[in-house]
Structure formats: structure tokens, C-alpha cells
Design a protein around this motif. Structure first.
Motif, PDB file in Angstrom:
ATOM      1  N   GLY A 147      80.148  27.129 -31.423  1.00 32.90           N
ATOM      2  CA  GLY A 147      80.286  27.912 -30.335  1.00 32.90           C
ATOM      3  C   GLY A 147      80.732  27.074 -28.952  1.00 32.90           C
ATOM      4  O   GLY A 147      80.479  26.676 -29.576  1.00 32.90           O
ATOM      5  N   PHE A 148      79.386  28.007 -27.971  1.00 34.59           N
ATOM      6  CA  PHE A 148      79.896  27.104 -26.798  1.00 34.59           C
ATOM      7  C   PHE A 148      78.485  26.849 -25.830  1.00 34.59           C
ATOM      8  O   PHE A 148      77.640  27.933 -26.442  1.00 34.59           O
ATOM      9  CB  PHE A 148      80.739  28.263 -25.798  1.00 34.59           C
ATOM     10  N   CYS A 149      78.261  25.655 -25.189  1.00 39.09           N
ATOM     11  CA  CYS A 149      76.968  25.594 -24.676  1.00 39.09           C
ATOM     12  C   CYS A 149      77.372  26.564 -23.252  1.00 39.09           C
ATOM     13  O   CYS A 149      78.570  26.246 -22.742  1.00 39.09           O
ATOM     14  CB  CYS A 149      76.560  24.144 -24.336  1.00 39.09           C
ATOM     15  N   HIS A 150      76.981  27.366 -22.685  1.00 45.83           N
ATOM     16  CA  HIS A 150      77.480  27.718 -21.027  1.00 45.83           C
ATOM     17  C   HIS A 150      76.519  27.667 -20.691  1.00 45.83           C
ATOM     18  O   HIS A 150      75.447  27.985 -20.441  1.00 45.83           O
ATOM     19  CB  HIS A 150      76.646  29.384 -21.964  1.00 45.83           C
ATOM     20  N   MET A 151      77.415  26.468 -19.901  1.00 47.03           N
ATOM     21  CA  MET A 151      76.277  25.857 -18.512  1.00 47.03           C
ATOM     22  C   MET A 151      75.986  27.020 -16.927  1.00 47.03           C
ATOM     23  O   MET A 151      77.652  27.441 -17.200  1.00 47.03           O
ATOM     24  CB  MET A 151      76.237  24.856 -17.853  1.00 47.03           C
ATOM     25  N   ALA A 200      68.955  33.225  -7.447  1.00 52.29           N
ATOM     26  CA  ALA A 200      67.825  33.134  -7.902  1.00 52.29           C
ATOM     27  C   ALA A 200      67.091  34.069  -7.692  1.00 52.29           C
ATOM     28  O   ALA A 200      66.278  34.448  -7.909  1.00 52.29           O
ATOM     29  CB  ALA A 200      67.336  31.645  -7.241  1.00 52.29           C
ATOM     30  N   LEU A 201      68.160  34.533  -6.449  1.00 48.89           N
ATOM     31  CA  LEU A 201      67.327  35.819  -5.298  1.00 48.89           C
ATOM     32  C   LEU A 201      67.645  36.778  -6.625  1.00 48.89           C
ATOM     33  O   LEU A 201      66.726  37.583  -6.249  1.00 48.89           O
ATOM     34  CB  LEU A 201      67.946  36.203  -3.900  1.00 48.89           C
ATOM     35  N   ASN A 202      68.965  37.064  -6.956  1.00 47.63           N
ATOM     36  CA  ASN A 202      68.945  37.980  -7.560  1.00 47.63           C
ATOM     37  C   ASN A 202      70.360  38.349  -8.646  1.00 47.63           C
ATOM     38  O   ASN A 202      70.219  38.902  -9.574  1.00 47.63           O
ATOM     39  CB  ASN A 202      70.973  39.025  -6.765  1.00 47.63           C
ATOM     40  N   GLY A 203      70.348  37.000  -9.917  1.00 46.51           N
ATOM     41  CA  GLY A 203      70.637  36.460 -10.285  1.00 46.51           C
ATOM     42  C   GLY A 203      71.923  37.061 -10.868  1.00 46.51           C
ATOM     43  O   GLY A 203      73.081  36.762 -12.216  1.00 46.51           O
ATOM     44  N   GLN A 204      72.655  36.801  -9.922  1.00 48.47           N
ATOM     45  CA  GLN A 204      74.205  36.825  -9.575  1.00 48.47           C
ATOM     46  C   GLN A 204      74.977  35.784 -10.263  1.00 48.47           C
ATOM     47  O   GLN A 204      74.724  34.515  -9.179  1.00 48.47           O
ATOM     48  CB  GLN A 204      74.494  37.499  -8.461  1.00 48.47           C
ATOM     49  N   ARG A 205      75.559  35.455 -11.175  1.00 46.60           N
ATOM     50  CA  ARG A 205      76.742  34.134 -11.441  1.00 46.60           C
ATOM     51  C   ARG A 205      76.944  33.513 -10.515  1.00 46.60           C
ATOM     52  O   ARG A 205      78.441  34.422  -9.909  1.00 46.60           O
ATOM     53  CB  ARG A 205      76.855  34.281 -12.665  1.00 46.60           C
ATOM     54  N   VAL A 206      77.429  32.368  -9.808  1.00 39.78           N
ATOM     55  CA  VAL A 206      78.235  31.755  -9.444  1.00 39.78           C
ATOM     56  C   VAL A 206      79.437  30.513 -10.314  1.00 39.78           C
ATOM     57  O   VAL A 206      80.724  31.113 -10.030  1.00 39.78           O
ATOM     58  CB  VAL A 206      78.043  30.173  -8.692  1.00 39.78           C
ATOM     59  N   TRP A 207      78.500  30.054 -11.307  1.00 39.16           N
ATOM     60  CA  TRP A 207      80.074  29.454 -12.483  1.00 39.16           C
ATOM     61  C   TRP A 207      79.840  29.901 -13.508  1.00 39.16           C
ATOM     62  O   TRP A 207      77.972  29.706 -13.653  1.00 39.16           O
ATOM     63  CB  TRP A 207      80.717  28.128 -11.420  1.00 39.16           C
ATOM     64  N   GLU A 208      80.488  29.443 -14.555  1.00 41.08           N
ATOM     65  CA  GLU A 208      80.393  29.148 -15.973  1.00 41.08           C
ATOM     66  C   GLU A 208      81.217  27.940 -16.182  1.00 41.08           C
ATOM     67  O   GLU A 208      81.868  27.971 -15.887  1.00 41.08           O
ATOM     68  CB  GLU A 208      80.142  30.508 -16.770  1.00 41.08           C
ATOM     69  N   ASP A 210      80.307  19.246 -11.334  1.00 41.30           N
ATOM     70  CA  ASP A 210      80.561  19.460 -10.259  1.00 41.30           C
ATOM     71  C   ASP A 210      79.402  20.508 -10.088  1.00 41.30           C
ATOM     72  O   ASP A 210      79.894  21.407 -10.439  1.00 41.30           O
ATOM     73  CB  ASP A 210      81.388  19.613  -9.387  1.00 41.30           C
ATOM     74  N   THR A 211      78.437  20.750  -9.169  1.00 39.13           N
ATOM     75  CA  THR A 211      77.154  21.151  -8.517  1.00 39.13           C
ATOM     76  C   THR A 211      78.215  22.512  -8.182  1.00 39.13           C
ATOM     77  O   THR A 211      77.631  23.838  -7.545  1.00 39.13           O
ATOM     78  CB  THR A 211      76.178  21.633  -8.286  1.00 39.13           C
ATOM     79  N   SER A 212      79.517  22.866  -7.786  1.00 40.20           N
ATOM     80  CA  SER A 212      79.550  23.336  -6.370  1.00 40.20           C
ATOM     81  C   SER A 212      80.969  24.912  -7.378  1.00 40.20           C
ATOM     82  O   SER A 212      80.909  25.901  -7.369  1.00 40.20           O
ATOM     83  CB  SER A 212      80.878  22.684  -5.616  1.00 40.20           C
ATOM     84  N   ASP A 213      82.135  24.361  -7.920  1.00 37.42           N
ATOM     85  CA  ASP A 213      82.164  25.080  -8.885  1.00 37.42           C
ATOM     86  C   ASP A 213      81.533  25.001 -10.466  1.00 37.42           C
ATOM     87  O   ASP A 213      83.217  26.164 -11.390  1.00 37.42           O
ATOM     88  CB  ASP A 213      83.577  24.442  -8.667  1.00 37.42           C
ATOM     89  N   GLY A 214      81.487  24.289 -10.886  1.00 42.30           N
ATOM     90  CA  GLY A 214      81.470  23.529 -12.504  1.00 42.30           C
ATOM     91  C   GLY A 214      82.205  23.369 -13.112  1.00 42.30           C
ATOM     92  O   GLY A 214      81.877  23.020 -14.915  1.00 42.30           O
ATOM     93  N   HIS A 215      82.868  22.394 -12.428  1.00 49.15           N
ATOM     94  CA  HIS A 215      84.166  21.151 -13.887  1.00 49.15           C
ATOM     95  C   HIS A 215      83.126  20.241 -14.331  1.00 49.15           C
ATOM     96  O   HIS A 215      82.530  19.628 -13.722  1.00 49.15           O
ATOM     97  CB  HIS A 215      85.401  21.333 -12.995  1.00 49.15           C
ATOM     98  N   VAL A 216      83.696  19.411 -15.217  1.00 46.62           N
ATOM     99  CA  VAL A 216      83.193  18.333 -15.583  1.00 46.62           C
ATOM    100  C   VAL A 216      83.931  17.186 -15.128  1.00 46.62           C
ATOM    101  O   VAL A 216      85.260  17.489 -15.282  1.00 46.62           O
ATOM    102  CB  VAL A 216      83.198  18.328 -16.986  1.00 46.62           C
ATOM    103  N   VAL A 217      83.186  16.532 -14.152  1.00 46.17           N
ATOM    104  CA  VAL A 217      83.544  15.360 -13.213  1.00 46.17           C
ATOM    105  C   VAL A 217      84.000  14.553 -14.519  1.00 46.17           C
ATOM    106  O   VAL A 217      84.628  13.871 -14.540  1.00 46.17           O
ATOM    107  CB  VAL A 217      83.016  15.218 -12.436  1.00 46.17           C
ATOM    108  N   TYR A 218      82.825  14.409 -15.286  1.00 46.19           N
ATOM    109  CA  TYR A 218      83.473  13.052 -16.437  1.00 46.19           C
ATOM    110  C   TYR A 218      82.201  13.604 -17.571  1.00 46.19           C
ATOM    111  O   TYR A 218      81.192  14.102 -17.339  1.00 46.19           O
ATOM    112  CB  TYR A 218      82.869  11.444 -15.888  1.00 46.19           C
ATOM    113  N   THR A 219      82.194  12.720 -18.868  1.00 48.88           N
ATOM    114  CA  THR A 219      81.452  12.400 -19.624  1.00 48.88           C
ATOM    115  C   THR A 219      81.075  10.841 -20.425  1.00 48.88           C
ATOM    116  O   THR A 219      82.176  10.131 -20.350  1.00 48.88           O
ATOM    117  CB  THR A 219      81.258  13.449 -21.344  1.00 48.88           C
TER     118      THR A 219
END
Length: 516
Positions: free
Chosen positions: A356-360, A365-373, A427-436
Motif C-alpha cells: 500500500g502507501f504511506c500517506h504523508m 491545524a485549525l480546520n483539518g484541510q489538507r495542504v498536500w499529500e 519539502d514542506t511547501s508542496d510535499g515533494h521528496v527532495v532526497y532519500t
């Protein structure tokens, strides 16, 4: 206690590093103005709940003071209410060497339970506490029983899988007090009250018939003075408390694996229940292993069905709900960005089946609306003796210094990529993986940070094969590596240029980080 906070006049606007913009005017806001609304968003309708002891409405938070930031040491898991682990670790130049300063050996419990034999050392989350006692506190504590000749100002406190809490002189590595008998296996991080001499300990696995739950140890008496469990009214029968409790607004909040969320008044050696919230989602009553994250009067936790719930800590009623798909054991972290609080969390691959997937996710925090996944493919490994779920077990580390805008976490791929585990920079702005950074084994331990004189950030982390790494946060370069040969499930605590962490087996280590 603080009755107000200093915020900017531009709707509370701040920069990413917390500094006020040049065109803002500082104003002092009252508790009433800072209090987040008692709102129930439509998403919260998914949570079917009751709040017992409705007099909780007469027990609002007394302040928004983070007592843990004022405490002289690290008194809680990931240090503070936001659980963002600002330990303040410092190194010189580029770290090149990890030295063992001392080793402390715990007892080893061979009791066979239906969940296996647990031994000693420490497991998940198992973070040690670090205390630098004040002169006044030392005067009080020197009258308590159980002290050894090595009792002193700086002390490490850690719960062990063998069912004992150990007190260690931070400088010498020798026992500073006699161990406390915790009754059962303890996996989670013990918590020290920032205002009382109370040690809060949740039991993780029963190893013998008898009471099973949460407890308070009075450190002035060096004995257990409060125990609760099992809860006959709980909607789930498993009465473990891996979650580490936290003091917010003058009350202690303690989530349980019995699908109950408790609010207590505190006194020396004792707790008095104010209220408890019990809930179901989609007909199920899940358990809570993550530790509560707090922003003002809102608290956030995830449970083992993937439910992310925000609770108003004044009323103990849900504010919003987010479905993050699968078991969520890693503790949520929060940070205010440009005046708005956001939380970061991720799930495991457990209920999804073999793969499956790890959903990051990043949520408002005020309303629970998702910014990115960010969805990361993971697998679950079925071994002969146990099952290893994929995904995230650790608590993420927010970047700072030259790594502002990054988030670091361990993702257990378990064969869904070329590696078993990875340190992942996001990246905290859009959720893309920078490196592993590839690991040869899974990693449940939470990464921690050190900064040098140039404010360059280095990530310190261990994995299940007993390998410690120091990674340059900006690039992912492994600048230092040391093999100890044991399983570091536990999360470290950082003090200066040192890290203290336990492992499976029976050892607690203090490591010193040095340049070349």
C-alpha cells in the motif's frame, strides 16, 4: 502563569523564523482573544463520541504557556507541546566521529508473555528524559529515598522493556537512584511533570496477571502513588498506554489504547480525573499510541485506524476529523507558518494489507484541510515470529537553520524499493521528496538535529541493524557512520554535542559527536 501571548498586530502574522515583520506593531492579546473557537466542522460528524464528566466545561485551560520550554531539560517526548524536538544540539564544523561516552546496562526480563519475551534496554518510542535540576529542586530531592552516591544535578530518566525506570547520572553513566518497578513492560516515553515531582508512566504489555494501565510515581517518595486501569467503561478492552502524556494549560492529557482520551488535574503524586472522551469512527473503537500534540486549546492525535482527530481541550469535544487511511503511531508535529498552524503526519501499511502507501500529509491545524499529500509505496513483511508493517513509525523532524523548509522522517519501504528503510527529506511547501538516504534495515527511531556554528543542520538517526548515521541535512550526504550492532527502535534525546538513546537488548548509550 502567562495570561497572554505577544503577537503581531497584522492578524498574528510572523515570519518563518518567528521574527516580526518590520511593518508590524506588537500587541498583547488576552487569553479570550487567543482561544481557538469551540467549532465542530462537518468532518467531525464522522466521530461518534461521549464526554464523561461534563463538568469539564468548567475546566478550561488556564493559559497557553508551554511549561516544557521553560523546564530545565527535556521532560517530555520530543520536548514540548508542539512535539517539534527543538533540543538545541550543537556541534563544531562537520561531524566526523561518534564516540561512546558511557554504556548503562538494564536488567533483562525473560518472562514469556503472549506477545513474546521483551528483555531489557528500551524500545519504541523509549526516548530518555534529561533533567538539569535547579538548586532548589536538588534540595528537595536529596531528602528522598533511593538516591545513590552518583545522584547529582544532571540526570537521565528512561523507561525499560524489562519493566523498570532507570535514573542515570548524565556525566558518569552510573545509577543515580535505585530503579523503580513499573509492574509491566514499558515501551513508550516516560514523562516528567514540569511543575511537580511526578513521573508519569504508561504500561505497554502485561507480563503477569494483575492491573494494567497508567501510573504516577512521586519522586520525593520514590514510589508509586497513583494507578489507573483497567477502565471498565472503555469502549476498547486493551488498556495499554504507549502514548506519553503532556501538561497543557495546567492539566495533564493522556490518550489511551482503550480508545479513551483523559484529562486530569494534577497534584504532588496524584491525578484527579476531570473528564474523558470516548469515541468510535465507522463503528470501530481504535487505540491511540501516538502522543498528543498541542496548539493553544487544540490537541491532535492519530490512532491505529488512521483517524486524525483535533479535540478542543477545554470541552474535550472533536473539532475536525481527517481520514489518513491506515494505522498512525507516529506522533503529530505542529509548526506555525506565516501565522497559521500546520500539522504533519503519516501512516503505516497495516490495514491496507501486504502492500500500500504511506500517506504523508500536511494539514491546516485549525480546520483539518489538507495542504498536500505525498504517497510513498511500502510493503508489510510477514516474518516467522512477527509482522513488520511498512510506512512511518517515527515522529518527523522539522528542518531549521540551512534546512528551513524541509522535513525529515524514516519511511519503512520493506521491499517496495531497493531498500528496507530510508531517511526521507520532504519539502514542506508542496510535499515533494527532495532526497532519500537508503538504509539496509527498517527504522522506527525518530531523527534528531545538531547545528554547527554556521547554522548548518545535521540529522542524527539510528536504525534496526544498530547503525548510527549523521547526515548533512541540506544534501543527504552521510558524513559519519558507526555500527553498534543492536536495534535502535528508541528515539534519542540531545544534550549539547551528545545524544543519549537506548536499544533493544539491555543497553542505554551516551554518544559524543565530534568533528574530524
Amino acid at each position: 502563569m502567562a495570561a497572554a501571548l505577544l503577537l503581531t498586530g497584522c492578524a498574528g502574522r510572523t515570519t518563518n523564523n518567528g521574527e516580526q515583520p518590520a511593518d508590524s506593531v506588537a500587541t498583547e492579546l488576552t487569553m479570550e482573544e487567543l482561544m481557538l473557537p469551540d467549532t465542530s466542522y462537518a468532518s467531525a460528524e464522522a466521530v461518534k463520541y461521549i464526554v464523561e464528566n461534563e463538568d469539564s466545561l468548567a475546566h478550561p485551560l488556564k493559559d497557553f504557556d508551554d511549561r516544557y520550554e521553560r523546564a530545565n531539560g527535556v521532560f517530555a517526548f520530543r520536548k514540548n507541546l508542539l512535539r517539534n524536538a527543538s533540543y538545541g544540539g550543537k556541534v563544531k564544523g562537520t561531524p566526523k566521529e561518534i564516540e561512546i561516552a558511557w554504556e548503562f546496562s538494564t536488567d533483562y526480563d525473560t518472562t514469556h508473555t503472549k506477545f513474546g519475551t521483551w528483555g531489557g534496554g528500551s524500545g519504541w518510542t523509549g526516548q530518555p528524559l534529561y533533567v538539569n535540576w535547579t538548586d532548589e529542586q536538588l534540595k528537595d530531592l536529596k531528602r528522598s529515598p533511593g538516591l545513590t552516591a552518583d545522584f547529582g544535578r544532571e540526570e537521565i530518566i528512561v523507561g525499560s522493556l524489562c519493566g523498570k525506570a532507570y535514573f542515570i547520572n548524565y556525566q558518569t553513566g552510573r545509577a543515580s537512584r535505585q530503579p523503580l518497578d513499573l509492574g509491566n513492560v514499558v515501551k513508550g516515553t516516560v514523562s516528567l511533570d514540569p511543575e511537580y515531582y511526578n513521573l508519569y508512566v504508561g504500561q505497554g504489555v502485561p507480563r503477569k496477571p494483575g492491573p494494567f494501565g497508567c501510573q504516577v510515581f512521586d519522586l520525593l517518595k520514590h514510589e508509586r502513588t497513583f494507578f489507573f486501569g483497567p477502565d471498565a467503561k472503555a469502549w476498547r478492552s486493551w488498556n495499554a498506554f504507549d502514548s506519553s502524556p503532556i501538561v497543557a494549560g495546567g492539566y495533564l492529557f493522556w490518550p489511551g489504547e482503550n480508545c479513551s482520551f483523559y484529562k486530569y488535574e494534577r497534584s504532588q503524586g496524584q491525578l484527579k480525573r476531570v473528564s474523558v472522551m470516548r469515541y468510535r469512527v465507522k463503528g470501530a473503537a481504535p487505540g491511540i499510541e501516538s502522543s498528543l500534540c498541542v496548539y493553544r486549546n487544540y490537541g491532535f492525535f492519530g490512532d491505529n485506524h488512521g483517524d486524525i482527530i483535533c479535540v478542543n481541550l477545554n470541552t474535550m469535544r472533536p473539532v475536525w476529523y481527517y481520514d489518513n487511511h491506515d494505522d498512525t503511531d507516529g506522533t503529530i508535529v505542529c509548526r506555525e507558518e506565516n501565522g497559521t498552524p500546520y500539522i504533519y503526519t503519516a501512516c503505516e501499511v497495516d490495514k491496507q494489507g501486504g502492500s500500500g502507501f504511506c500517506h504523508m500529509v500536511k494539514l491546516n491545524a485549525l480546520n483539518g484541510q489538507r495542504v498536500w499529500e505525498q504517497k510513498i509505496a511500502c510493503q508489510r513483511l510477514n516474518l516467522s515470529e512477527k509482522t513488520l508493517d511498512g510506512g512511518m513509525y517515527c515522529t518527523p523532524l522539522l528542518g531549521s537553520g540551512d534546512c528551513e523548509g524541509l522535513l525529515f522522517t524514516h519511511i519503512n519501504r520493506n521491499g517496495a524499493s531497493k531498500t528496507v528503510g530510508e531517511l526521507t527529506a520532504i519539502d514542506t511547501s508542496d510535499g515533494h521528496v527532495v532526497y532519500t538516504v537508503p538504509y539496509g534495515q527498517f527504522a522506527w527511531s525518530s531523527p534528531v538535529a545538531f547545528h554547527n556554528e554556521k547554522n548548518e543542520m545535521f540529522v542524527f538517526a539510528g536504525d534496526a541493524s544498530g547503525i548510527l548515521r549523521i547526515v548533512r541535512g541540506k544534501t543527504g550526504e552521510v558524513v559519519c557512520k558507526k555500527t553498534i550492532g543492536t536495534n535502535f527502535e528508541s528515539s534519542p534525546v540531545v544534550v549539547g554535542n551528545t545524544a543519549v538513546v537506548g536499544c533493544r537488548g539491555r543497553m542505554i548509550y551516551k554518544f559524543v559527536i565530534r568533528p574530524s
